[in-house]
Motif scaffolding. Structure first.
Motif, short mmCIF file in Angstrom:
data_model
loop_
_atom_site.label_atom_id
_atom_site.label_comp_id
_atom_site.label_asym_id
_atom_site.label_seq_id
_atom_site.Cartn_x
_atom_site.Cartn_y
_atom_site.Cartn_z
N ASP A 1 0.88 -1.35 0.00
CA ASP A 1 -0.03 0.09 -0.07
C ASP A 1 0.84 1.13 0.00
O ASP A 1 0.37 2.33 0.41
N SER A 2 2.17 1.19 -0.70
CA SER A 2 2.89 2.50 -0.48
C SER A 2 2.85 2.98 -1.90
O SER A 2 2.22 2.59 -2.83
N LYS A 3 3.87 3.99 -1.85
CA LYS A 3 3.93 4.94 -3.07
C LYS A 3 5.11 4.24 -4.04
O LYS A 3 5.57 4.92 -4.85
N LEU A 4 5.53 3.06 -3.59
CA LEU A 4 6.77 2.59 -4.43
C LEU A 4 6.04 1.63 -5.44
O LEU A 4 5.15 0.72 -5.31
N LYS A 5 6.33 1.88 -6.74
CA LYS A 5 6.01 1.35 -7.96
C LYS A 5 7.08 0.60 -8.96
O LYS A 5 8.21 1.34 -9.00
N VAL A 6 7.07 -0.61 -9.39
CA VAL A 6 8.04 -1.09 -10.08
C VAL A 6 7.49 -1.51 -11.26
O VAL A 6 6.42 -2.38 -11.53
N PHE A 7 7.80 -1.13 -12.58
CA PHE A 7 7.48 -1.42 -13.74
C PHE A 7 8.49 -2.06 -14.53
O PHE A 7 9.72 -2.08 -14.33
N SER A 8 8.06 -3.01 -15.54
CA SER A 8 8.89 -3.74 -16.45
C SER A 8 8.74 -3.22 -17.95
O SER A 8 7.34 -3.41 -18.10
N LEU A 9 9.78 -3.29 -18.78
CA LEU A 9 9.53 -3.05 -20.06
C LEU A 9 9.92 -4.52 -20.62
O LEU A 9 9.87 -5.25 -19.91
N SER A 10 10.01 -4.63 -21.97
CA SER A 10 10.32 -5.70 -22.73
C SER A 10 11.67 -6.64 -22.59
O SER A 10 11.68 -7.76 -22.82
N SER A 11 12.66 -6.04 -22.12
CA SER A 11 13.91 -6.49 -22.06
C SER A 11 14.27 -7.69 -21.23
O SER A 11 14.81 -8.51 -21.79
N ASN A 12 13.71 -7.50 -20.06
CA ASN A 12 14.10 -8.37 -19.11
C ASN A 12 12.91 -8.61 -17.87
O ASN A 12 13.15 -8.45 -16.79
N ARG A 13 11.77 -9.14 -18.55
CA ARG A 13 10.70 -9.20 -17.59
C ARG A 13 10.87 -10.20 -16.51
O ARG A 13 10.49 -9.82 -15.44
N PRO A 14 11.56 -11.48 -16.84
CA PRO A 14 11.62 -12.36 -15.71
C PRO A 14 12.47 -11.71 -14.45
O PRO A 14 12.09 -11.98 -13.27
N LEU A 15 13.49 -11.01 -14.88
CA LEU A 15 14.35 -10.23 -13.71
C LEU A 15 13.46 -9.38 -12.96
O LEU A 15 13.42 -9.28 -11.85
N ALA A 16 12.51 -8.57 -13.72
CA ALA A 16 11.64 -7.46 -13.05
C ALA A 16 10.54 -8.15 -12.08
O ALA A 16 10.33 -7.87 -11.14
N GLU A 17 10.10 -9.38 -12.45
CA GLU A 17 9.11 -10.17 -11.71
C GLU A 17 9.70 -10.65 -10.38
O GLU A 17 9.10 -10.40 -9.35
N GLU A 18 11.06 -11.06 -10.59
CA GLU A 18 11.77 -11.46 -9.38
C GLU A 18 12.08 -10.42 -8.20
O GLU A 18 11.97 -10.53 -7.07
#
Length: 321
Positions: free
Chosen positions: A7-24
């Motif tokens: 519920d914080s103001k921290l957001k993480v977005f992924s583009l197309s280069s390395n989505r598996p890393l972003a998900e981790e």
């Protein structure tokens, strides 16, 4: 991990280069990846839509600028502009692999300094901060007028080799320019170093290169270390030289497995025991050899993101070597 940041103001977005890393990374932090869509028109133009409110948020965008380099850079620039127009608080660009970093100076007349150009584009687009891992030329941080946190992958690589418990090892620098990196790895593993003294251009025809090994190699387990393995010329040529000088076996490691052109074929056919790399760049199926091991940088990047968001010092992460 408790969902401290849901519920914080921290957001993480992924583009197309390395989505598996972003998900981790998102899973380590305890949040879901931000919702966004990327559309390509028939002429190749890119359009990005943010599908949730980000007003007043501290946003982190995960995007390695790896192959296709120019497309991934353009995605990143469009995303930064999209976020800026959505009234976010900060735009923190996480670039695990910083493309064009090898074009960091004029080596010949009338050459561009493209690493500086990319830095300018990222800043003009509206980025607040850059987080990266092992930028090829550390001084490229000076190309930015915004904060740059350069994390290091040596601890991850060294820990892996500690667990392998190899006997009688020597850390080998593939050239004189990489001695500092080899020394850092050697300090971690409490091992001596050696240097491959290459004479002539980095890309040479097999059989025409002049390679000397400086240091005690005979009967030892050699570990070559570099920041980037691209065409694999240096590590395979170095592996051959080390074996010819009496090394018992040769391993190699790097942070960024670019692995372009003939790299996979060269590694497959070489006497190299194993290439250990991180996942700053994802490997396509055709590049997944039994000889290649990938280690994750997600915990390192997750820690950096949390520290930036909580306004804690990031320096412990890159001073730990």
């Amino acid at each position: 991990m408790p969902n401290t940041y849901l519920d914080s103001k921290l957001k993480v977005f992924s583009l197309s280069s390395n989505r598996p890393l972003a998900e981790e990374i998102a899973a380590n932090i305890g949040i879901e990846l931000g919702r966004c869509s990327l559309k390509k028109f028939s002429d190749g133009e890119i359009q990005i839509n943010i599908e949730e409110s980000v007003r007043g948020c501290d946003v982190f965008v995960i995007q390695s600028t790896s192959d296709p380099v120019n497309e991934h850079i353009m995605e990143l620039l469009v995303m930064i502009d999209t976020l800026k127009r959505a009234s976010v608080k900060t735009i923190n660009v996480v670039i695990p692999y910083y493309g064009y970093a090898r074009q960091d100076r004029k080596a010949r007349a009338r050459e561009p300094i493209t690493a500086k150009l990319i830095a300018d584009l990222i800043q003009v687009s509206g980025a607040s901060r850059v987080i990266s891992v092992d930028i090829h030329a550390p001084q490229a941080q000076g190309f930015f007028n915004i904060p740059v946190d350069q994390l290091v992958g040596i601890r991850i690589l060294a820990d892996y080799f500690k667990q392998k418990q190899l006997d009688d090892i020597v850390i080998v620098s593939p050239d004189h320019a990489s001695v500092t990196r080899a020394r850092q790895m050697a300090d971690q593993l409490k091992a001596p170093i050696a240097i491959i003294d290459n004479r002539g251009p980095r890309e040479q025809i097999p059989g025409e290169s002049k390679v000397n090994v400086v240091g005690e190699i005979e009967g030892k387990t050699a570990i070559l270390i570099d920041d980037i393995v691209d065409t694999a010329t240096r590590i395979t040529r170095g592996t051959n030289a080390l074996m010819e000088n009496g090394a018992r076996e040769v391993y190699a490691c790097c942070t960024h497995p670019v692995l372009s052109g003939p790299a996979i074929e060269r590694i497959s056919e070489s006497p190299l025991m194993e290439l250990v790399a991180t996942n700053t760049i994802p490997l396509s199926e055709e590049k997944k050899l039994d000889k290649i091991t990938q280690l994750t940088v997600a915990p390192l990047l997750s820690d950096a993101i949390i520290r930036v968001y909580e306004e804690q010092p990031v320096s412990p992460l890159f001073n730990s070597i």
